[in-house]
Design an enzyme around this catalytic site. Structure first.
Site, PDB file in Angstrom:
ATOM      1  CG  LEU A 371      -1.501  -1.181   1.797  1.00 46.63           C
ATOM      2  CD1 LEU A 371      -2.806  -0.657   2.605  1.00 46.63           C
ATOM      3  CD2 LEU A 371      -2.687  -1.727   0.280  1.00 46.63           C
ATOM      4  CB  CYS A 372       0.641   4.257  -1.776  1.00 44.02           C
ATOM      5  SG  CYS A 372       2.058   5.269  -2.157  1.00 44.02           S
TER       6      CYS A 372
END
Ligand SMILES: *Cc1c(COP(=O)(O)O)cnc(C)c1O
Length: 442
Positions: A371-372
């Site tokens: 995930l960013c």
């Protein structure tokens, strides 16, 4: 002589690993090549990565251990599978085939159980929020309704009028069991007299009668004695109600909450040391029934164990996508699974195992998800050898809650595989796609 250039002083934290009884942290590698005889590399090659894998053999072992701990002590016991712990259809079916009825906490879970062929009478309907129309259907279908609050009691009276019937109901109660924080949000409190008052209300209204008393005192309960206290209070209330309202209460239900062998963060001792056994829990509950039973008949006993039944039967396989060297020298791996799939990583330290032996010494490493988001950390500090792109890690135990609570966030929810008791793997859920994500959007 050249000028010496001034440099601002810095302090670098030196990460060192302490020697442990397990041997040198620079050499030790935890390796898992297979699950129930099926190679982890074959699983990811065939079904993709990341992937959840469940072992039917391990589910059945847990079920049988827990069930026989109770049935060897008590004549009439039934388990209700807690859908929210893991409601994949094929997982629910495993539990139903073993003899579990269904325990649900929403209309959608209720519908899921019905769609799996479970009759209303074999569904325990719990939870603080039961929409009126769904409650009515459950009543019509003869489900075991566990009343949570006075608004629901009102709804049930209205439903009784609409259907022209007297409704059998159970009541959920909460109480002080000596473990804190106390779960007092659900059901009616015992010590304050609220539970008794609610029951009195039922009988005064003449539209329902009590056929069960239920409590679910918490989750990951490390003190078996708390169940003895809960059972004692339930049995006392049962005797009082039977006496005061000339009633016969058919069953008691002690809910779930037994601990699995996961390692809680911040707790030094391992789960093997602190988690009570199935026999400990069963002894606490059945003892308290025998000691406090005032009626000619022993009540039917229900349990709604979720976590302890499936946590250790679930694995998440994830692959290394790449790595970076952080400014502090630590190696940061990018994995294809993160906190989107491991909701419980906030509370538990997982076992993390390598798919094979890797050459070289271990070094301080961090495991990050895809995930960013800065919070996407599976493990902050772990000693690992140099892994390659494509190396497969097995994370466990993750069978309880991680699938149902996994987020449709940034990446697709993954596929799920079940390995049956003959050691054959089969896909029980495909990986999501854009159609699943866009479903019902306009
Ligand atoms: C969640 C829940 C369970 C299962 O709890 P575990 O801690 O997973 O055993 C059982 N009963 C009720 C009412 C629940 O809400």
């Amino acid at each position: 002589m050249s000028d010496v250039k001034y440099e601002k002083p810095t302090i670098n934290k030196i990460e060192f690993a302490m020697a442990s009884k397990y041997g040198s942290p620079l050499k030790t590698q935890n390796i898992r090549t297979e699950i129930d005889g099926v190679s982890v590399n074959e699983l990811t090659e065939k079904y993709g990565s990341p992937i959840f894998v469940f072992s039917q053999r391990q589910i059945e072992e847990k079920y049988n251990t827990l069930y026989s701990a109770f049935s060897s002590r008590y004549p009439d016991v039934t388990f209700g599978w807690s859908y929210k712990t893991n409601y994949l259809n094929e997982i629910c079916k495993v539990f139903h085939n073993l003899g579990s009825i269904a325990e649900v906490v929403s209309e959608f879970e209720y519908q899921k159980a019905r769609a799996l062929g479970i009759e209303g009478k074999d569904i325990i309907f719990n939870g603080p929020y039961k929409p009126y129309e769904d409650l009515k259907i459950a009543v019509q279908e003869g489900a075991k309704i566990h009343v949570d609050n006075l608004f629901e009691l009102n709804d049930l009276e209205k439903i009784a009028d609409e259907l022209g019937m007297k409704i059998p109901v159970a009541i959920r109660i909460n109480m002080d069991t000596g473990t804190y924080p106390q779960w007092s949000r659900f059901g009616f409190n015992y010590e304050s007299g609220d539970a008794y008052e609610a029951i009195k209300r039922m009988y005064d209204g003449g539209k329902m009668y009590l056929n069960g008393i239920h409590s679910h005192i918490g989750t990951f309960m490390l003190d078996a004695n708390a169940y003895k206290v809960a059972t004692t209070k339930i049995m006392q209330l049962k005797a009082q109600v039977e006496n005061d309202f000339n009633a016969e209460i058919e069953y008691i239900d002690l809910g779930g909450g037994f601990a699995s062998k996961s390692n809680l963060k911040g707790v030094y001792q391992s789960a093997d040391v602190i988690v009570p056994t199935a026999d400990d829990y069963a002894q606490a509950i059945t003892d308290a029934i025998y000691v406090n039973n005032k009626s000619e008949k022993l009540p039917k006993l229900y349990l709604e164990t979720g976590r302890a039944m499936i946590d250790e039967a679930g694995y998440l396989l994830t692959s290394v996508h790449g790595y970076k060297r952080f400014p502090d020298g630590k190696k940061g791996y990018i994995l294809d699974a993160g906190v989107n799939l491991l909701y419980t990583s906030t509370w538990y330290n997982f076992n993390i195992e390598l798919d094979k032996h890797y050459e070289g010494e271990n070094e301080p490493s961090m495991l990050n998800g895809p995930l960013c988001m800065n919070i996407d950390v599976i493990e902050e500090h772990l000693m690992l050898p140099a892994l390659d792109r494509g190396s497969v890690l097995t994370i466990s135990p993750v069978g309880a809650y991680n699938y149902t609570q996994s987020m449709q966030f940034i990446r697709y929810k993954p596929a799920v595989v079940l390995i049956d008791t003959e050691g054959k793997a089969r896909l029980i859920k495909e990986v999501d796609d854009l159609a699943t994500v866009n479903y019902k959007e306009v």
